[in-house]
Scaffold this motif. Structure first.
Motif, PDB file in Angstrom:
ATOM      1  N   GLY A  44       0.856  -1.610  -0.323  1.00 15.06           N
ATOM      2  CA  GLY A  44       0.299   0.108  -0.176  1.00 15.06           C
ATOM      3  C   GLY A  44       0.788   1.470  -0.122  1.00 15.06           C
ATOM      4  N   ARG A  92      -1.366  -3.563  -6.815  1.00 17.16           N
ATOM      5  CA  ARG A  92      -1.560  -3.766  -6.030  1.00 17.16           C
ATOM      6  C   ARG A  92      -3.113  -4.299  -5.589  1.00 17.16           C
ATOM      7  NH1 ARG A  92      -1.603  -3.774  -0.972  1.00 17.16           N
ATOM      8  NH2 ARG A  92      -3.284  -2.356   0.524  1.00 17.16           N
ATOM      9  N   THR A 102      -3.713  -7.737  -3.044  1.00 19.79           N
ATOM     10  CA  THR A 102      -4.594  -7.707  -2.372  1.00 19.79           C
ATOM     11  C   THR A 102      -5.759  -8.745  -2.507  1.00 19.79           C
ATOM     12  OG1 THR A 102      -6.394  -6.184  -3.748  1.00 19.79           O
ATOM     13  CG2 THR A 102      -5.814  -5.438  -1.811  1.00 19.79           C
ATOM     14  N   ARG A 106      -6.704 -10.076  -5.674  1.00 18.26           N
ATOM     15  CA  ARG A 106      -7.498  -9.724  -6.655  1.00 18.26           C
ATOM     16  C   ARG A 106      -6.898  -9.389  -7.769  1.00 18.26           C
ATOM     17  NH1 ARG A 106      -8.901  -8.276  -2.252  1.00 18.26           N
ATOM     18  NH2 ARG A 106     -11.246  -8.037  -0.813  1.00 18.26           N
ATOM     19  N   SER A 149     -13.267   5.566  -4.116  1.00 18.73           N
ATOM     20  CA  SER A 149     -13.679   4.204  -3.396  1.00 18.73           C
ATOM     21  C   SER A 149     -12.576   3.119  -3.784  1.00 18.73           C
ATOM     22  CB  SER A 149     -14.965   3.157  -4.249  1.00 18.73           C
ATOM     23  OG  SER A 149     -16.059   4.152  -3.478  1.00 18.73           O
ATOM     24  N   PHE A 163      -9.692   2.272  -1.521  1.00 18.87           N
ATOM     25  CA  PHE A 163      -9.269   0.760  -0.611  1.00 18.87           C
ATOM     26  C   PHE A 163      -8.541   0.050  -1.062  1.00 18.87           C
ATOM     27  CE2 PHE A 163      -9.712  -3.512  -2.601  1.00 18.87           C
ATOM     28  CZ  PHE A 163     -10.196  -4.266  -1.327  1.00 18.87           C
ATOM     29  N   LEU A 164      -7.564  -0.031  -2.546  1.00 20.05           N
ATOM     30  CA  LEU A 164      -6.565  -0.238  -2.729  1.00 20.05           C
ATOM     31  C   LEU A 164      -5.424   0.419  -1.651  1.00 20.05           C
ATOM     32  CD1 LEU A 164      -6.323  -0.760  -6.134  1.00 20.05           C
ATOM     33  CD2 LEU A 164      -6.540  -2.284  -4.262  1.00 20.05           C
ATOM     34  N   LEU A 170      -5.646   1.751   1.293  1.00 20.92           N
ATOM     35  CA  LEU A 170      -6.045   1.390   2.661  1.00 20.92           C
ATOM     36  C   LEU A 170      -5.913  -0.155   3.255  1.00 20.92           C
ATOM     37  CD1 LEU A 170      -8.887   4.158   3.755  1.00 20.92           C
ATOM     38  CD2 LEU A 170      -6.061   4.101   4.473  1.00 20.92           C
ATOM     39  N   LYS A 171      -5.992  -1.235   1.940  1.00 18.12           N
ATOM     40  CA  LYS A 171      -6.243  -2.275   2.559  1.00 18.12           C
ATOM     41  C   LYS A 171      -5.526  -3.458   2.829  1.00 18.12           C
ATOM     42  CE  LYS A 171      -8.385  -6.704   1.468  1.00 18.12           C
ATOM     43  NZ  LYS A 171      -8.275  -7.489   2.686  1.00 18.12           N
ATOM     44  N   PRO A 172      -5.247  -4.471   3.824  1.00 21.02           N
ATOM     45  CA  PRO A 172      -3.675  -4.473   3.447  1.00 21.02           C
ATOM     46  C   PRO A 172      -4.116  -5.395   2.754  1.00 21.02           C
ATOM     47  CG  PRO A 172      -5.166  -4.792   6.046  1.00 21.02           C
ATOM     48  CD  PRO A 172      -6.162  -3.906   4.890  1.00 21.02           C
ATOM     49  N   ASP A 178      -2.264  -9.353   1.150  1.00 21.85           N
ATOM     50  CA  ASP A 178      -1.610 -10.437   1.785  1.00 21.85           C
ATOM     51  C   ASP A 178      -0.915 -11.327   2.296  1.00 21.85           C
ATOM     52  OD1 ASP A 178      -4.937 -11.204   0.717  1.00 21.85           O
ATOM     53  OD2 ASP A 178      -4.004 -12.321  -1.191  1.00 21.85           O
TER      54      ASP A 178
END
Length: 145
Positions: free
Chosen positions: A14, A65, A69, A71, A117, A121-122, A124-126, A128
């Protein structure tokens, strides 16, 4: 560095993602201010061309990024309305009927919300933990350095 900017393969943390996005935005702000000091240049067209040059490196950052996560790149289809509206507004120039202008404005607001959004999301999301299908954990590389 070139592979970092031009290859969608692998994963980034991130912090790396946010840094890359911030640098791209800073470059565009500096170019925008510089263009404002030269009135004989067509600033909006030059800025549009600069965004086109930055499009692939930004896509690569987004994809890496997303990979971090867990994805896939197909999540970027959520940004398609934003790109379509941008191309339409550039192609139509100042010749947009009022009703179409209202519709494009409403769709533009919704597309911007989707875009921001995804960016938040990207950012702030931790990611894997450990290796995933897209490669080794970039956080472990950061700690080892």
């Amino acid at each position: 560095m070139i592979q970092f900017l031009l290859s969608p393969k692998g994963r980034i943390s991130g912090t790396q993602f946010f840094s890359g996005i911030a640098i791209a935005m800073l470059v565009m702000v500096v170019i925008g201010f510089a263009l404002g000091t030269v009135p004989s240049l067509d600033g909006p067209i030059i800025l549009s061309l600069c965004w086109l040059l930055l499009a692939w490196p930004l896509v690569c950052l987004l994809v890496k990024r997303l990979h971090d996560t867990g994805r896939g790149a197909r999540w970027l289809w959520g940004l398609a309305p934003q790109a379509i509206l941008a191309v339409l507004s550039l192609a139509m120039g100042g010749f947009i009927p009022v009703i179409m202008l209202w519709l494009m404005t409403l769709l533009g607001v919704l597309a911007n919300l989707a875009c921001w959004s995804l960016l938040f999301f990207l950012a702030l999301k931790p990611g894997d933990e450990g290796e995933n299908a897209y490669g080794p954990d970039p956080h472990l590389k950061d700690q080892a350095a």
